[in-house]
Design an enzyme around this catalytic site. Structure first.
Site, mmCIF file in Angstrom:
data_model
loop_
_atom_site.group_PDB
_atom_site.id
_atom_site.type_symbol
_atom_site.label_atom_id
_atom_site.label_comp_id
_atom_site.label_asym_id
_atom_site.label_seq_id
_atom_site.Cartn_x
_atom_site.Cartn_y
_atom_site.Cartn_z
ATOM 1 N N HIS A 1 0.826 -1.219 0.000
ATOM 2 C CA HIS A 1 0.000 0.000 0.000
ATOM 3 C C HIS A 1 0.857 1.264 0.000
ATOM 4 C CE1 HIS A 1 -3.772 -2.295 1.646
ATOM 5 N NE2 HIS A 1 -3.565 -2.499 0.362
ATOM 6 N N CYS B 1 3.059 15.333 -13.087
ATOM 7 C CA CYS B 1 4.088 14.636 -13.886
ATOM 8 C C CYS B 1 4.301 13.209 -13.408
ATOM 9 C CB CYS B 1 5.404 15.414 -13.876
ATOM 10 S SG CYS B 1 6.255 15.391 -12.276
ATOM 11 N N CYS C 1 5.199 20.348 -6.782
ATOM 12 C CA CYS C 1 6.330 19.792 -7.517
ATOM 13 C C CYS C 1 6.969 20.925 -8.330
ATOM 14 C CB CYS C 1 5.801 18.703 -8.439
ATOM 15 S SG CYS C 1 6.990 17.986 -9.560
ATOM 16 N N THR D 1 -3.948 -8.100 10.917
ATOM 17 C CA THR D 1 -4.764 -7.523 9.837
ATOM 18 C C THR D 1 -6.189 -8.056 9.926
ATOM 19 O OG1 THR D 1 -5.090 -7.286 7.440
ATOM 20 C CG2 THR D 1 -3.915 -9.273 8.159
ATOM 21 N N ASN E 1 -3.476 -12.348 16.088
ATOM 22 C CA ASN E 1 -4.386 -11.207 16.112
ATOM 23 C C ASN E 1 -5.026 -11.136 17.497
ATOM 24 O OD1 ASN E 1 -6.723 -9.395 15.505
ATOM 25 N ND2 ASN E 1 -6.051 -9.690 13.399
HETATM 26 C C1 BJW Z 1 -3.994 -6.486 16.551
HETATM 27 C C2 BJW Z 1 -3.475 -5.663 17.547
HETATM 28 C C3 BJW Z 1 -2.304 -6.089 18.205
HETATM 29 C C4 BJW Z 1 -5.232 -4.721 16.743
HETATM 30 N N1 BJW Z 1 -1.736 -7.244 17.856
HETATM 31 N N2 BJW Z 1 -3.424 -7.626 16.232
HETATM 32 C C5 BJW Z 1 -15.280 -6.254 -2.714
HETATM 33 C C6 BJW Z 1 -14.426 -7.311 -2.967
HETATM 34 C C7 BJW Z 1 -13.088 -7.091 -3.278
HETATM 35 C C8 BJW Z 1 -12.584 -5.805 -3.330
HETATM 36 C C9 BJW Z 1 -13.434 -4.777 -3.092
HETATM 37 C C10 BJW Z 1 -14.765 -4.977 -2.800
HETATM 38 N N3 BJW Z 1 -15.348 -3.758 -2.625
HETATM 39 C C11 BJW Z 1 -14.397 -2.798 -2.775
HETATM 40 C C12 BJW Z 1 -13.233 -3.405 -3.071
HETATM 41 C C13 BJW Z 1 -11.942 -2.773 -3.302
HETATM 42 C C14 BJW Z 1 -11.234 -2.259 -2.083
HETATM 43 C C15 BJW Z 1 -11.537 -3.124 -0.864
HETATM 44 O O1 BJW Z 1 -10.935 -4.135 -0.615
HETATM 45 N N4 BJW Z 1 -12.485 -2.681 -0.040
HETATM 46 C C16 BJW Z 1 -12.882 -3.453 1.138
HETATM 47 C C17 BJW Z 1 -12.957 -2.527 2.331
HETATM 48 C C18 BJW Z 1 -14.163 -4.148 0.812
HETATM 49 N N5 BJW Z 1 -9.827 -2.338 -2.407
HETATM 50 C C19 BJW Z 1 -9.216 -1.381 -3.096
HETATM 51 O O2 BJW Z 1 -9.801 -0.382 -3.481
HETATM 52 C C20 BJW Z 1 -7.766 -1.619 -3.451
HETATM 53 N N6 BJW Z 1 -7.561 -1.427 -4.825
HETATM 54 C C21 BJW Z 1 -8.185 -2.146 -5.753
HETATM 55 O O3 BJW Z 1 -8.951 -3.049 -5.496
HETATM 56 O O4 BJW Z 1 -7.864 -1.754 -7.020
HETATM 57 C C22 BJW Z 1 -8.524 -2.338 -8.140
HETATM 58 C C23 BJW Z 1 -7.916 -1.689 -9.360
HETATM 59 C C24 BJW Z 1 -7.219 -2.487 -10.235
HETATM 60 C C25 BJW Z 1 -6.674 -1.892 -11.371
HETATM 61 C C26 BJW Z 1 -6.803 -0.523 -11.580
HETATM 62 C C27 BJW Z 1 -7.489 0.262 -10.672
HETATM 63 C C28 BJW Z 1 -8.045 -0.332 -9.535
HETATM 64 C C29 BJW Z 1 -6.875 -0.629 -2.732
HETATM 65 C C30 BJW Z 1 -6.950 -0.773 -1.254
HETATM 66 C C31 BJW Z 1 -6.152 0.340 -0.588
HETATM 67 C C32 BJW Z 1 -6.325 0.344 0.924
HETATM 68 N N7 BJW Z 1 -5.797 1.549 1.436
HETATM 69 C C33 BJW Z 1 -5.719 1.722 2.878
HETATM 70 C C34 BJW Z 1 -5.152 3.130 3.159
HETATM 71 C C35 BJW Z 1 -3.642 3.108 2.835
HETATM 72 C C36 BJW Z 1 -3.000 4.410 3.077
HETATM 73 C C37 BJW Z 1 -3.020 4.853 4.506
HETATM 74 O O5 BJW Z 1 -2.450 4.207 5.394
HETATM 75 O O6 BJW Z 1 -3.626 5.887 4.724
HETATM 76 O O7 BJW Z 1 -4.877 0.720 3.448
HETATM 77 S S1 BJW Z 1 -7.277 1.456 3.714
HETATM 78 C C38 BJW Z 1 -6.564 0.661 5.132
HETATM 79 O O8 BJW Z 1 -6.993 -0.728 5.183
HETATM 80 C C39 BJW Z 1 -5.065 0.641 4.879
HETATM 81 C C40 BJW Z 1 -4.690 -0.711 5.373
HETATM 82 O O9 BJW Z 1 -3.444 -1.111 4.830
HETATM 83 C C41 BJW Z 1 -5.847 -1.568 4.969
HETATM 84 C C42 BJW Z 1 -5.971 -2.866 5.737
HETATM 85 O O10 BJW Z 1 -6.202 -2.618 7.068
HETATM 86 P P1 BJW Z 1 -5.498 -3.522 8.191
HETATM 87 O O11 BJW Z 1 -4.038 -3.335 8.139
HETATM 88 O O12 BJW Z 1 -6.007 -4.893 8.115
HETATM 89 O O13 BJW Z 1 -5.967 -2.771 9.518
HETATM 90 P P2 BJW Z 1 -7.368 -2.925 10.320
HETATM 91 O O14 BJW Z 1 -7.475 -1.750 11.181
HETATM 92 O O15 BJW Z 1 -8.475 -3.238 9.413
HETATM 93 O O16 BJW Z 1 -7.148 -4.227 11.193
HETATM 94 C C43 BJW Z 1 -6.228 -4.271 12.257
HETATM 95 C C44 BJW Z 1 -6.255 -5.674 12.823
HETATM 96 O O17 BJW Z 1 -5.268 -5.765 13.840
HETATM 97 C C45 BJW Z 1 -7.586 -6.072 13.469
HETATM 98 O O18 BJW Z 1 -7.934 -7.391 13.044
HETATM 99 C C46 BJW Z 1 -7.274 -6.070 14.980
HETATM 100 O O19 BJW Z 1 -8.019 -7.058 15.686
HETATM 101 C C47 BJW Z 1 -5.812 -6.380 14.987
HETATM 102 N N8 BJW Z 1 -5.030 -5.858 16.131
HETATM 103 N N9 BJW Z 1 -4.222 -4.560 17.738
HETATM 104 C C48 BJW Z 1 -2.276 -8.000 16.927
HETATM 105 N N10 BJW Z 1 -1.709 -5.355 19.267
HETATM 106 ZN ZN ZN Z 2 5.490 17.214 -11.132
#
Ligand code: BJW
Ligand code: ZN
Length: 255
Positions: A130, A141, A158, A198, A223
């Site tokens: 990500h 650009c 830029c 995650t 987790n």
């Molecule tokens: C602990 C703990 C401790 C707590 N110890 N554990 C339906 C099906 C499939 C896909 C889609 C769909 N509908 C929509 C989509 C697409 C979408 C998606 O998946 N959406 C879902 C929400 C449904 N995906 C996208 O849009 C992606 N792109 C894409 O699909 O492109 C298609 C394409 C192809 C070609 C051309 C054009 C397009 C992109 C996804 C980008 C996600 N971005 C973010 C922001 C990143 C930037 C930033 O940081 O600001 O990424 S969103 C956010 O979620 C971030 C994370 O990386 C990501 C995942 O979250 P994560 O890391 O799992 O965190 P949490 O908070 O959810 O979970 C934490 C966990 O830790 C929990 O389980 C806790 O219990 C646990 N925990 N403390 C151990 N101490």
């Molecule tokens: Zn530029």
């Protein structure tokens, strides 16, 4: 004689043994991490009671449309997160993965996190699917570079005049293709996968877990809660990553 106070182990011993022996059997390890691994470094997760999405709407901050509509607001949010992350240090969870890497032939960390803490801890092979909060990209650009300054109160420009955005992957955007292909390759060829902190609901990253299963890899999850993937893993260890990973890695190395 004073009573001996026996505290409950964090993980039942047989479960820890089972996970450690699976880990030990692996020659090629893939580790998928999410926000939970950095929670104990003081970086908020996205979902859950104290998650970022409780106070902020993803659609207003983490989409290309949101940045187009209000670059100042989106940049301000990222600037705040950059300031939190700048102060954060890798925790015992990140450090355990570095230790583990010294005892297995191949270990690839695939992280959804943008905080850079795996690299800071010293992991040798890290795929940031990500992007990185320390990289920025010109919307005109498309030039990309590192910028670690904090604070940067307004979106920078830029030299081409274009407005600069954070180098992270927002909803609806494709993941960096080369990094993604490397992640798929690492998972396709792994024999053990560790899934840490995650919620496993954001695709395509979450799809790496079923991919590992299809390739007959054994999967261990760490987790604090049950997730969308818990039912399909071989061993689910429940508790904070910064406590469980050190126990697991010690057990794996020394038994
Ligand atoms: C602990 C703990 C401790 C707590 N110890 N554990 C339906 C099906 C499939 C896909 C889609 C769909 N509908 C929509 C989509 C697409 C979408 C998606 O998946 N959406 C879902 C929400 C449904 N995906 C996208 O849009 C992606 N792109 C894409 O699909 O492109 C298609 C394409 C192809 C070609 C051309 C054009 C397009 C992109 C996804 C980008 C996600 N971005 C973010 C922001 C990143 C930037 C930033 O940081 O600001 O990424 S969103 C956010 O979620 C971030 C994370 O990386 C990501 C995942 O979250 P994560 O890391 O799992 O965190 P949490 O908070 O959810 O979970 C934490 C966990 O830790 C929990 O389980 C806790 O219990 C646990 N925990 N403390 C151990 N101490
Ligand atoms: Zn530029």
């Amino acid at each position: 004689m004073a009573d001996l106070i026996m505290s409950e182990p964090l993980i039942p011993e047989p479960l820890l043994q089972q996970a450690a022996s699976l880990l030990r059997s692996g020659r090629r390890l893939a580790v998928l991490t999410g926000a939970g691994i950095s929670a104990e470094s003081g970086i908020p997760t996205f979902r859950g009671a104290a998650g970022l999405w409780k106070s902020f709407r993803p659609g207003e901050l983490a989409t290309p449309g949101a940045f187009e509509a209000n670059p100042g607001l989106v940049w301000e949010w990222y600037d705040w997160r950059r300031s939190l992350i700048k102060e954060a240090k890798p925790n015992a969870g990140h450090e355990s993965l570095v230790k583990l890497e010294q005892h297995v032939p191949t270990l690839t960390v695939i992280t959804q996190n943008v905080d850079g803490l795996h690299r800071q801890a010293g992991s040798a092979s890290v795929l940031e699917v990500h992007g990185s909060i320390w990289r920025v990209q010109c919307t005109k650009c498309r030039g990309e570079w590192e910028d670690c300054r904090v604070p940067i109160p307004c979106p920078p420009r830029c030299e081409c005049g274009g407005i600069v955005r954070p180098g992270v992957v927002w909803f609806g955007e494709a993941l960096p293709m080369d990094v993604w292909h490397s992640a798929e390759a690492a998972v396709s060829s792994c024999d053990v996968m560790l899934v840490v902190g995650t919620s496993a609901i954001v695709y395509p990253a979450a799809g790496l877990v079923p991919l590992a299963r299809e390739m007959s890899a054994r999967v261990i999850e760490v987790n604090t809660k049950q997730t969308a993937m818990s039912h399909s893993v071989d061993v689910a260890l429940t508790g904070p990553a910064a406590e469980i990973l050190p126990l697991l890695v010690e057990q794996c190395i020394h038994c």
